[in-house]
Scaffold this motif. Structure first.
Motif, PDB file in Angstrom:
ATOM      1  N   ASP A 130      -5.190   1.101 -18.658  1.00 19.81           N
ATOM      2  CA  ASP A 130      -4.835   0.541 -17.352  1.00 19.81           C
ATOM      3  C   ASP A 130      -5.983  -0.363 -16.922  1.00 19.81           C
ATOM      4  O   ASP A 130      -7.066   0.121 -16.594  1.00 19.81           O
ATOM      5  N   ASP A 132      -6.094  -2.220 -14.271  1.00 23.94           N
ATOM      6  CA  ASP A 132      -6.235  -2.310 -12.822  1.00 23.94           C
ATOM      7  C   ASP A 132      -7.059  -1.127 -12.310  1.00 23.94           C
ATOM      8  O   ASP A 132      -7.383  -0.213 -13.056  1.00 23.94           O
ATOM      9  N   THR A 134      -6.853   1.999 -10.557  1.00 25.66           N
ATOM     10  CA  THR A 134      -5.843   2.979 -10.196  1.00 25.66           C
ATOM     11  C   THR A 134      -6.481   4.196  -9.530  1.00 25.66           C
ATOM     12  O   THR A 134      -7.587   4.601  -9.878  1.00 25.66           O
ATOM     13  N   TRP A 197      -6.536  -9.548 -12.159  1.00 25.96           N
ATOM     14  CA  TRP A 197      -6.056  -8.190 -11.906  1.00 25.96           C
ATOM     15  C   TRP A 197      -4.616  -8.228 -11.397  1.00 25.96           C
ATOM     16  O   TRP A 197      -4.286  -8.956 -10.460  1.00 25.96           O
ATOM     17  N   LYS A 198      -3.788  -7.416 -12.024  1.00 27.10           N
ATOM     18  CA  LYS A 198      -2.368  -7.393 -11.676  1.00 27.10           C
ATOM     19  C   LYS A 198      -2.138  -6.887 -10.257  1.00 27.10           C
ATOM     20  O   LYS A 198      -1.306  -7.415  -9.518  1.00 27.10           O
ATOM     21  N   SER A 199      -2.872  -5.833  -9.865  1.00 29.94           N
ATOM     22  CA  SER A 199      -2.604  -5.176  -8.581  1.00 29.94           C
ATOM     23  C   SER A 199      -2.991  -6.032  -7.385  1.00 29.94           C
ATOM     24  O   SER A 199      -2.331  -5.998  -6.347  1.00 29.94           O
ATOM     25  N   THR A 200      -4.062  -6.829  -7.495  1.00 28.86           N
ATOM     26  CA  THR A 200      -4.552  -7.599  -6.355  1.00 28.86           C
ATOM     27  C   THR A 200      -4.384  -9.108  -6.514  1.00 28.86           C
ATOM     28  O   THR A 200      -4.452  -9.847  -5.532  1.00 28.86           O
ATOM     29  N   ASN A 226      -3.815 -10.694 -17.608  1.00 25.03           N
ATOM     30  CA  ASN A 226      -4.373  -9.398 -17.219  1.00 25.03           C
ATOM     31  C   ASN A 226      -4.604  -8.503 -18.441  1.00 25.03           C
ATOM     32  O   ASN A 226      -4.540  -7.287 -18.352  1.00 25.03           O
TER      33      ASN A 226
END
Length: 298
Positions: A130, A132, A134, A197-200, A226
């Motif tokens: 992962d 990101d 998490t 970054w995928k999440s942000t 990413n």
């Protein structure tokens, strides 16, 4: 079943097993008189005699025999369950779930997994890649791996690598049409491949050691991904310059697939840390993994 009822039934089973109040009381670490009161309270609550008592022996009534036959397997099952869970506290066994970026897996964990498996053959690892940031607690991981500066202060962290260094690299084919940059400011004239970054949606900063301290350079991102493996592949294909951890690009440099530039300006940064939420009541398997992976002084 509340705690009082459970304690009464456990006491009843102990008396039935031992056929004597004295031995049962010793097994339960209470006095015979206290045990006698517990049994009387149980009988009063059920409204029926369970045991026939004399000064020398204890026998079961028909109702007591029925209750004992039904309750005994349940008590034994609970004892076995508690013992099984206790084994996870005393012996390294069972599953350890770890959340980590792919680079950390390659650099810090995978090279040591064979030794860990030999040392702890009953421990199973679930490594979830992962990239990101998490929440490992919310996602039910035992631990996570991140760069030191990315770990929340309320977590406990142990170092699992030395300090690391970044590297700017490009393929020989890329430099056929462009001169290598001599200083970070020259990157404005180059095509750059950047991690996102995928999440942000934030881009990984291109950060260097400048004359006046830390220097962040805004680069022209012709490709953002990413996944660090994809960045490395894109760089090898000559699509642009990539900014990656030195350990990841070193094999490609040695094979002449990539050329390193701006080396004097590339920063050293905190390496990877294994982090987790608390020390108390930790499974022995998790503790074994943490202790095995952490960097030893010297």
């Amino acid at each position: 079943m509340d705690g009082t009822e459970f304690s009464q039934l456990t006491a009843f089973v102990a008396v039935c097993d031992e056929r004597a109040f004295g031995r049962a009381a010793k097994r339960l670490a209470i006095s015979p008189s206290a045990l006698s009161r517990i049994i009387r309270t149980l009988e009063s609550r059920l409204g029926i005699r369970l045991l026939n008592r004399t000064t020398r022996s204890v026998g079961l009534t028909e109702a007591g025999s029925i209750l004992y036959d039904r309750i005994k397997p349940m008590i034994r099952g609970m004892d076995e369950a508690v013992s099984a869970v206790g084994a996870y506290q005393s012996e390294p066994k069972g599953l350890v779930r770890v959340n980590l970026p792919s680079i950390a897996a390659q650099i810090a964990v995978l090279p040591r997994l064979q030794q860990f498996r030999l040392a702890y053959p009953e421990v199973r690892l679930d490594l979830v890649i992962d990239n990101d940031i998490t929440d490992v607690v919310a996602e039910n991981f035992d631990a996570g791996v991140r760069i030191g500066g990315q770990i929340s202060r309320d977590m406990i962290a142990v170092r699992i690598t030395r300090d690391l260094r970044m590297a700017v690299v490009g393929a020989p084919s890329y430099f056929c049409s462009r001169p290598p940059p001599q200083a970070p400011a020259d990157l404005k004239d180059h095509l750059c491949l950047t991690y996102k970054w995928k999440s942000t949606g934030a881009l990984y900063p291109w950060r260097f050691d400048g004359v006046d301290g830390v220097l962040d350079v805004d680069v022209e991102n012709v490709l953002t991904v990413n996944d660090t493996e994809l960045l490395l592949l894109a760089a090898r294909q000559g699509l642009g310059l990539a900014y990656l951890i030195e350990d990841i690009v070193k094999p490609s440099i040695e094979r002449k697939e990539l050329v390193r530039v701006l080396e004097p300006f590339c920063k050293v940064f905190p390496g990877f840390y294994l982090y987790y939420s608390e020390r108390s009541h930790m499974a022995a398997s998790v503790r074994a993994f943490i202790d095995f992976m952490k960097v030893r002084d010297g």
